[in-house]
Design a protein around this motif. Sequence first.
Motif, PDB file in Angstrom:
ATOM      1  N   TRP A  67      70.424  67.698 123.230  1.00 38.91           N
ATOM      2  CA  TRP A  67      70.833  66.645 124.156  1.00 38.91           C
ATOM      3  C   TRP A  67      70.243  66.893 125.545  1.00 38.91           C
ATOM      4  CZ3 TRP A  67      75.199  62.943 123.631  1.00 38.91           C
ATOM      5  CH2 TRP A  67      75.599  62.790 122.296  1.00 38.91           C
ATOM      6  N   ALA A  68      70.266  68.150 125.973  1.00 38.63           N
ATOM      7  CA  ALA A  68      69.751  68.492 127.300  1.00 38.63           C
ATOM      8  C   ALA A  68      68.259  68.192 127.417  1.00 38.63           C
ATOM      9  CB  ALA A  68      70.006  69.965 127.598  1.00 38.63           C
ATOM     10  N   GLY A  71      67.871  64.729 128.211  1.00 31.85           N
ATOM     11  CA  GLY A  71      68.274  64.521 129.598  1.00 31.85           C
ATOM     12  C   GLY A  71      67.193  64.918 130.578  1.00 31.85           C
ATOM     13  N   ILE A  74      64.254  62.143 130.312  1.00 24.38           N
ATOM     14  CA  ILE A  74      64.632  60.841 130.860  1.00 24.38           C
ATOM     15  C   ILE A  74      64.996  60.963 132.344  1.00 24.38           C
ATOM     16  CG2 ILE A  74      66.290  58.942 130.721  1.00 24.38           C
ATOM     17  CD1 ILE A  74      66.510  59.536 127.706  1.00 24.38           C
ATOM     18  N   GLY A  75      65.847  61.940 132.656  1.00 23.42           N
ATOM     19  CA  GLY A  75      66.269  62.118 134.041  1.00 23.42           C
ATOM     20  C   GLY A  75      65.126  62.532 134.945  1.00 23.42           C
ATOM     21  N   GLY A 120      65.786  65.600 136.691  1.00 25.21           N
ATOM     22  CA  GLY A 120      66.009  66.279 135.418  1.00 25.21           C
ATOM     23  C   GLY A 120      67.348  66.974 135.374  1.00 25.21           C
ATOM     24  N   GLY A 123      69.949  64.433 134.827  1.00 27.83           N
ATOM     25  CA  GLY A 123      69.864  63.998 133.435  1.00 27.83           C
ATOM     26  C   GLY A 123      70.503  64.990 132.490  1.00 27.83           C
ATOM     27  N   VAL A 124      70.265  66.280 132.712  1.00 26.17           N
ATOM     28  CA  VAL A 124      70.867  67.313 131.871  1.00 26.17           C
ATOM     29  C   VAL A 124      72.386  67.314 132.014  1.00 26.17           C
ATOM     30  CG1 VAL A 124      71.124  69.810 131.568  1.00 26.17           C
ATOM     31  CG2 VAL A 124      68.856  68.810 131.774  1.00 26.17           C
ATOM     32  N   LEU A 126      74.360  64.830 132.828  1.00 22.75           N
ATOM     33  CA  LEU A 126      74.923  63.671 132.141  1.00 22.75           C
ATOM     34  C   LEU A 126      74.866  63.840 130.622  1.00 22.75           C
ATOM     35  CD1 LEU A 126      73.506  60.742 134.320  1.00 22.75           C
ATOM     36  CD2 LEU A 126      75.869  61.535 134.192  1.00 22.75           C
ATOM     37  N   ALA A 127      73.738  64.380 130.134  1.00 24.80           N
ATOM     38  CA  ALA A 127      73.596  64.581 128.692  1.00 24.80           C
ATOM     39  C   ALA A 127      74.630  65.570 128.166  1.00 24.80           C
ATOM     40  CB  ALA A 127      72.180  65.068 128.377  1.00 24.80           C
ATOM     41  N   TRP A 129      77.470  66.291 129.602  1.00 20.77           N
ATOM     42  CA  TRP A 129      78.796  65.688 129.743  1.00 20.77           C
ATOM     43  C   TRP A 129      79.106  64.804 128.541  1.00 20.77           C
ATOM     44  CZ3 TRP A 129      80.359  60.467 130.676  1.00 20.77           C
ATOM     45  CH2 TRP A 129      81.718  60.336 130.976  1.00 20.77           C
TER      46      TRP A 129
END
Length: 288
Positions: A67-68, A71, A74-75, A120, A123-124, A126-127, A129
Motif C-alpha cells: 500500500w505504501a 502511496g 501517487i503522492g 510522497g 501519500g504514504v 494516507l495509504a 491510514w
Amino acid sequence: MHDFITWWQHLPYDMNPIIFSVGPVAIRWYGTMYIIAFAIVWLLSKYRIATEKLPFDKSFPGDALTWAMGGVLIGGRLGYILFYGFEWFLQDPIGTLLPFNFGNGTCAFAGITGMSFHGGLIGVALALWLFTRKHKVDFLKTVDLFIPALPLGYTFGRLGNFINGELYGRVTTSAIGMYFPAAPTVALRHPSQLYEAFFEGIVLFIILWSIRKKAPWPGFLSGLYLIGYGTVRFFIEFYREPDAQLGFVFLNFSMGQVLCFLMIAAGIGILVWSKRRAAGAVASENKK
C-alpha cells in the motif's frame, strides 16, 4: 590528489542513469533505487518483528508496504505537480499526469519525471491510514514499525537523484563541488544529493535505529522523524539549487524549506497529540 579532485568534480559526467536497455525499455538506476529502498525497509521491519516481539505477523510488512508503494508513487507525483509544477498541469493536465508523450500521432512512454518527497510522504501516510483501518490495527504503531528503517531506504533514493544528475546544489568555489551536465551554467556546484543521502539518510537512520526500543509511546518515533528530517533538510536546502520554475517562494526560502517548516510543525503536533493519547489510554486502563 589533483587527479582525485579532477575525477570527483567530473564524476557526474561519467555516470549513466541507465543500467541496461532491452529494446525500447530502459532499466534506470533511479527506479532500481526505489526498489532497493523498499526492500531495505521491508527486511529491517521483518527483523524488528522477529527480534523485538512486536505485535505484527510476518506477512504484515509486505502487505503494508505494498500500500505504501502506491502511496509513494501517487503522492510523490501529485505532490510534485501541486508544489512545483502546477502551471505545467494547467497547460497540459493529461500529459502532466500520465507518463506518456503524445505527439505526431504517436504515444511513447516517458517515465515518471518529477517526484516530491513531501508529496510522497503524505501519500504514504494516507495509504497506511487506509490500510490500518481496513485491517483494524493501530495507525501510529504501524508507522512506528517502519520509521527507524525509512531513512536508510531514503538514502538510496537520493543516490538515484545523484546518478540522474538532478537536484544538484548551488554554485560553490569549494573543491567538494561537482560539474553537473544538466545545470544551466558550467560551474562547480554542491553535490546536495549526497549531503541529503548522508544526513537525512544515514545519520537520521543511526539515531532512530539506536533509540527504537526506547520509544516511550506510539507515535514518538514518527514525530521525531518528521522533526529530524525537516530540520536537516531545511538547512541542506541552503546548498541546493531552488527549482528554476519557482525560485524562492517566501523571502529567501525555497519551496522545500517552506514544506520542511510545515513538516517540523506536524512532527511537534504528532508528539504532543500522541503523548496525550498514550496518557489517556493508560488512565483509561487504570480505571478498569
